[in-house]
Design an enzyme around this catalytic site. Sequence first.
Site, PDB file in Angstrom:
ATOM      1  N   LYS A 267       0.854  -1.125   0.021  1.00 13.63           N
ATOM      2  CA  LYS A 267       0.107   0.006  -0.080  1.00 13.63           C
ATOM      3  C   LYS A 267       0.783   1.229  -0.017  1.00 13.63           C
ATOM      4  O   LYS A 267       1.720   1.359   0.764  1.00 13.63           O
ATOM      5  CB  LYS A 267      -0.850   0.154   1.154  1.00 13.63           C
ATOM      6  CG  LYS A 267      -1.653   1.276   1.425  1.00 13.63           C
ATOM      7  CD  LYS A 267      -2.773   1.245   2.684  1.00 13.63           C
ATOM      8  CE  LYS A 267      -3.391   2.622   3.017  1.00 13.63           C
ATOM      9  NZ  LYS A 267      -4.297   2.454   4.046  1.00 13.63           N
ATOM     10  N   ASP A 272      -2.659  10.057   3.859  1.00 11.50           N
ATOM     11  CA  ASP A 272      -3.888   9.883   3.968  1.00 11.50           C
ATOM     12  C   ASP A 272      -4.690  10.691   4.917  1.00 11.50           C
ATOM     13  O   ASP A 272      -4.828  10.619   6.046  1.00 11.50           O
ATOM     14  CB  ASP A 272      -4.073   8.263   4.512  1.00 11.50           C
ATOM     15  CG  ASP A 272      -5.750   7.818   4.739  1.00 11.50           C
ATOM     16  OD1 ASP A 272      -6.562   8.506   4.275  1.00 11.50           O
ATOM     17  OD2 ASP A 272      -5.691   6.937   5.494  1.00 11.50           O
ATOM     18  N   LYS A 279     -10.453  12.626   8.413  1.00 15.28           N
ATOM     19  CA  LYS A 279      -9.882  12.511   9.567  1.00 15.28           C
ATOM     20  C   LYS A 279      -9.803  13.576  10.669  1.00 15.28           C
ATOM     21  O   LYS A 279      -9.559  14.525  10.209  1.00 15.28           O
ATOM     22  CB  LYS A 279      -8.487  11.714   9.597  1.00 15.28           C
ATOM     23  CG  LYS A 279      -8.238  10.389   8.911  1.00 15.28           C
ATOM     24  CD  LYS A 279      -6.955  10.120   8.817  1.00 15.28           C
ATOM     25  CE  LYS A 279      -6.601   8.714   8.092  1.00 15.28           C
ATOM     26  NZ  LYS A 279      -7.514   7.358   8.765  1.00 15.28           N
ATOM     27  N   ASP A 290       1.478   6.183   5.768  1.00  8.19           N
ATOM     28  CA  ASP A 290       0.645   5.464   4.955  1.00  8.19           C
ATOM     29  C   ASP A 290       0.890   4.419   3.764  1.00  8.19           C
ATOM     30  O   ASP A 290       0.214   3.822   3.078  1.00  8.19           O
ATOM     31  CB  ASP A 290      -0.733   5.900   4.783  1.00  8.19           C
ATOM     32  CG  ASP A 290      -2.194   5.142   5.021  1.00  8.19           C
ATOM     33  OD1 ASP A 290      -1.986   4.057   5.408  1.00  8.19           O
ATOM     34  OD2 ASP A 290      -3.102   5.544   4.741  1.00  8.19           O
ATOM     35  N   ASP A 349     -12.400   6.980   3.732  1.00  7.58           N
ATOM     36  CA  ASP A 349     -10.969   6.639   4.512  1.00  7.58           C
ATOM     37  C   ASP A 349     -10.677   5.380   4.517  1.00  7.58           C
ATOM     38  O   ASP A 349      -9.460   4.985   4.865  1.00  7.58           O
ATOM     39  CB  ASP A 349     -11.455   7.193   5.919  1.00  7.58           C
ATOM     40  CG  ASP A 349      -9.876   7.351   6.835  1.00  7.58           C
ATOM     41  OD1 ASP A 349      -8.979   7.296   6.011  1.00  7.58           O
ATOM     42  OD2 ASP A 349      -9.983   7.638   8.055  1.00  7.58           O
ATOM     43  N   GLU A 351      -9.588   3.738   1.906  1.00 11.58           N
ATOM     44  CA  GLU A 351      -8.937   3.790   0.588  1.00 11.58           C
ATOM     45  C   GLU A 351      -7.587   2.775   0.576  1.00 11.58           C
ATOM     46  O   GLU A 351      -7.696   2.521  -0.559  1.00 11.58           O
ATOM     47  CB  GLU A 351      -8.548   5.235   0.559  1.00 11.58           C
ATOM     48  CG  GLU A 351      -6.684   5.482   0.967  1.00 11.58           C
ATOM     49  CD  GLU A 351      -6.708   5.399   2.394  1.00 11.58           C
ATOM     50  OE1 GLU A 351      -7.549   5.350   3.212  1.00 11.58           O
ATOM     51  OE2 GLU A 351      -5.604   4.969   3.037  1.00 11.58           O
ATOM     52  N   ARG A 353      -7.879  -0.434   0.761  1.00 17.58           N
ATOM     53  CA  ARG A 353      -8.070  -1.637   0.189  1.00 17.58           C
ATOM     54  C   ARG A 353      -8.725  -1.439  -1.191  1.00 17.58           C
ATOM     55  O   ARG A 353      -8.724  -2.130  -1.994  1.00 17.58           O
ATOM     56  CB  ARG A 353      -9.460  -2.432   1.074  1.00 17.58           C
ATOM     57  CG  ARG A 353     -10.602  -1.318   1.269  1.00 17.58           C
ATOM     58  CD  ARG A 353     -11.405  -1.452   2.487  1.00 17.58           C
ATOM     59  NE  ARG A 353     -11.031  -1.282   3.572  1.00 17.58           N
ATOM     60  CZ  ARG A 353     -11.559  -1.309   4.826  1.00 17.58           C
ATOM     61  NH1 ARG A 353     -12.651  -2.185   4.834  1.00 17.58           N
ATOM     62  NH2 ARG A 353     -11.201  -0.699   5.967  1.00 17.58           N
TER      63      ARG A 353
HETATM   64  N1  BES Z   1      -4.249   4.360   7.052  1.00 16.67           N
HETATM   65  C1  BES Z   1      -5.426   3.999   7.684  1.00 16.67           C
HETATM   66  C2  BES Z   1      -5.436   2.933   8.994  1.00 16.67           C
HETATM   67  C3  BES Z   1      -4.507   3.683   9.954  1.00 16.67           C
HETATM   68  C4  BES Z   1      -5.093   4.308  11.055  1.00 16.67           C
HETATM   69  C5  BES Z   1      -3.511   3.121  10.050  1.00 16.67           C
HETATM   70  C6  BES Z   1      -4.499   4.601  12.046  1.00 16.67           C
HETATM   71  C7  BES Z   1      -2.762   3.520  11.417  1.00 16.67           C
HETATM   72  C8  BES Z   1      -3.400   4.404  12.239  1.00 16.67           C
HETATM   73  C9  BES Z   1      -6.687   3.423   6.898  1.00 16.67           C
HETATM   74  O1  BES Z   1      -6.476   4.223   5.566  1.00 16.67           O
HETATM   75  C10 BES Z   1      -8.080   4.004   7.602  1.00 16.67           C
HETATM   76  O2  BES Z   1      -7.976   5.089   7.533  1.00 16.67           O
HETATM   77  N2  BES Z   1      -8.769   2.898   7.618  1.00 16.67           N
HETATM   78  C11 BES Z   1     -10.218   3.311   8.417  1.00 16.67           C
HETATM   79  C12 BES Z   1     -10.926   2.193   7.978  1.00 16.67           C
HETATM   80  C13 BES Z   1     -12.355   2.698   8.422  1.00 16.67           C
HETATM   81  C14 BES Z   1     -12.969   3.711   7.717  1.00 16.67           C
HETATM   82  C15 BES Z   1     -13.079   1.478   7.931  1.00 16.67           C
HETATM   83  C16 BES Z   1      -9.853   3.126  10.110  1.00 16.67           C
HETATM   84  O3  BES Z   1      -8.913   2.200  10.380  1.00 16.67           O
HETATM   85  O4  BES Z   1     -10.375   3.863  10.627  1.00 16.67           O
HETATM   86 ZN    ZN Z   2      -4.988   4.776   4.713  1.00 17.85          ZN
HETATM   87 MN    MN Z   3      -7.911   5.914   5.408  1.00 19.10          MN
END
Ligand code: BES
Ligand code: ZN
Ligand code: MN
Length: 498
Positions: A267, A272, A279, A290, A349, A351, A353
């Site tokens: 990834k 992000d 966020k 990220d 968010d 994104e 996947r």
């Molecule tokens: N890059 C983030 C995941 C992340 C969050 C990694 C905090 C490390 C610390 C990812 O893109 C994301 O935002 N995931 C969301 C998914 C949700 C919207 C289903 C998450 O984990 O909140």
């Molecule tokens: Zn992310």
């Molecule tokens: Mn995200």
Amino acid sequence: MEFITKPVNLDKYQGDSLVVGVFEPRKLTEAARRLDEVSNGYLSKLLAQGDMNGKANSTLLLHHVPNINSKRVLLVGLGKEKTFNEKTFAAAVSAAFKALHQTGAKDVCFCLADLIVKKWTIEWRVLQIVLLAQTSIYRFDRLKSTAESKAPVLAKVVIPLEDKTDLPAVESALQQGIATACGMGVAKDLGNLAPNICTPSYLAEQAISMAKTYKLKCTVLEEKDMEKLGMGALLAVSRGSRQPAKLIVLEYRGQEKMEKPVVLVGKGITFDTGGISIKPAPDMDEMKYDMSGAASVLGTLTAVAEMKLPINVVGIIPAAENMPDGQASRPGDVVKTMSGMTVEILNTDAEGRLVLCDALTYAQQQYKPEAVIDIATLTGACVIALGHNATGLFGNDESLIQTLLQAGEQTYDRAWQLPLWDEYQELLDSNFADIANIGGRWGGAVTAACFLSRFTEKCHWAHLDIAGTAWKSGKEKGSTGRPVPLLTEFLAARARQS
Ligand code: BES
Ligand code: ZN
Ligand code: MN
């Protein structure tokens, strides 16, 4: 830093420092005992008078020890022998390097590789010493106008060879350790770099320059190429950014015959924000990490190329920036992936996947791989589940999973398997498309993996969620270079078998 192994007569070692261990309370290790003998009990006298008792991670620096040629002797506390394990071994090794860096020692004879650490072999101990030594000297100050801390001067580490029959094991561990540390350095630098510098285009340039250095094949697909391939999910993520998305492909050929490759998919979200599902502000700067999956792919390929492993490995990096904008994807948008499946983007968010699914489809179509492993800072939920020690591991092939777990143990870069049961799949049901991109609040790391599993049904696949392990927050904020050690060992083990 240079690492070598050779038989050493400890009292005759003419270097800047010797490092030996002391268990608590006041029990000399074999190497320390030898120094004690030639120095007529100098060390035991110091211990007896209370200067050190071997408490874990304590150190005592000695100068001019009688009958010892080395300028210094560093005693390192190992804690209680009964409870000595991976954790205390690693901590003692780190404490030793930290103390060494406070001296002017340029070379050291490091006598901790022969300590018994549970079931672990000499290879394991030597690999850890190399990785921890390199970690101890890592600095990222290229964005500061003046380097603030003095760089350590330590340049050479000698691992004394106690038993000649260990030579092949020690040398191979040194070689793998040096290559792995080099790969971790690549991954850390990319992770730590500011997101206005480390853009998708920057990642592509780095891959191209790596390809030149190591004679790899590098292809960079542009957005128009991705459109032709139907990568609607990847492009949907990038839509809100001024930075064009790149799909970076690096091919390492270590085998003459056209053996099926292992494909690593990383990834590469260079920042992000969450997009329209934006966020919250606190700690958002950390979303520069990220792209740590991408960085680990470039780092691992570096290590593989340094070791010249006789296997074929392909790295694929979907690189994009996730930004809010008038052009950005909205919650509710439905996009068509390269696989043909449609996805309802319920949260912009989620994104990671979206960029990964198209890269995973591309990997299978182009390479008919032996196995596909994706590496991603995919979910905050994985951090909630496992914290910062274990990487989350999922997959559709139990033997691949076991091999990856084993590679993690072998390098002390550990992963932990989480379930990918069918019962979770229905959480991704959508009323308007084939599948939704989120599965609700509970089991977020699992539903994210379930999403990816829909695109990897026809291949051996594993997924590493490194959201909790790729970087550290707080005072020591910075990339960890994980899981380069795990991936490198996984590939090195395959090479040993082929
Ligand atoms: N890059 C983030 C995941 C992340 C969050 C990694 C905090 C490390 C610390 C990812 O893109 C994301 O935002 N995931 C969301 C998914 C949700 C919207 C289903 C998450 O984990 O909140
Ligand atoms: Zn992310
Ligand atoms: Mn995200």
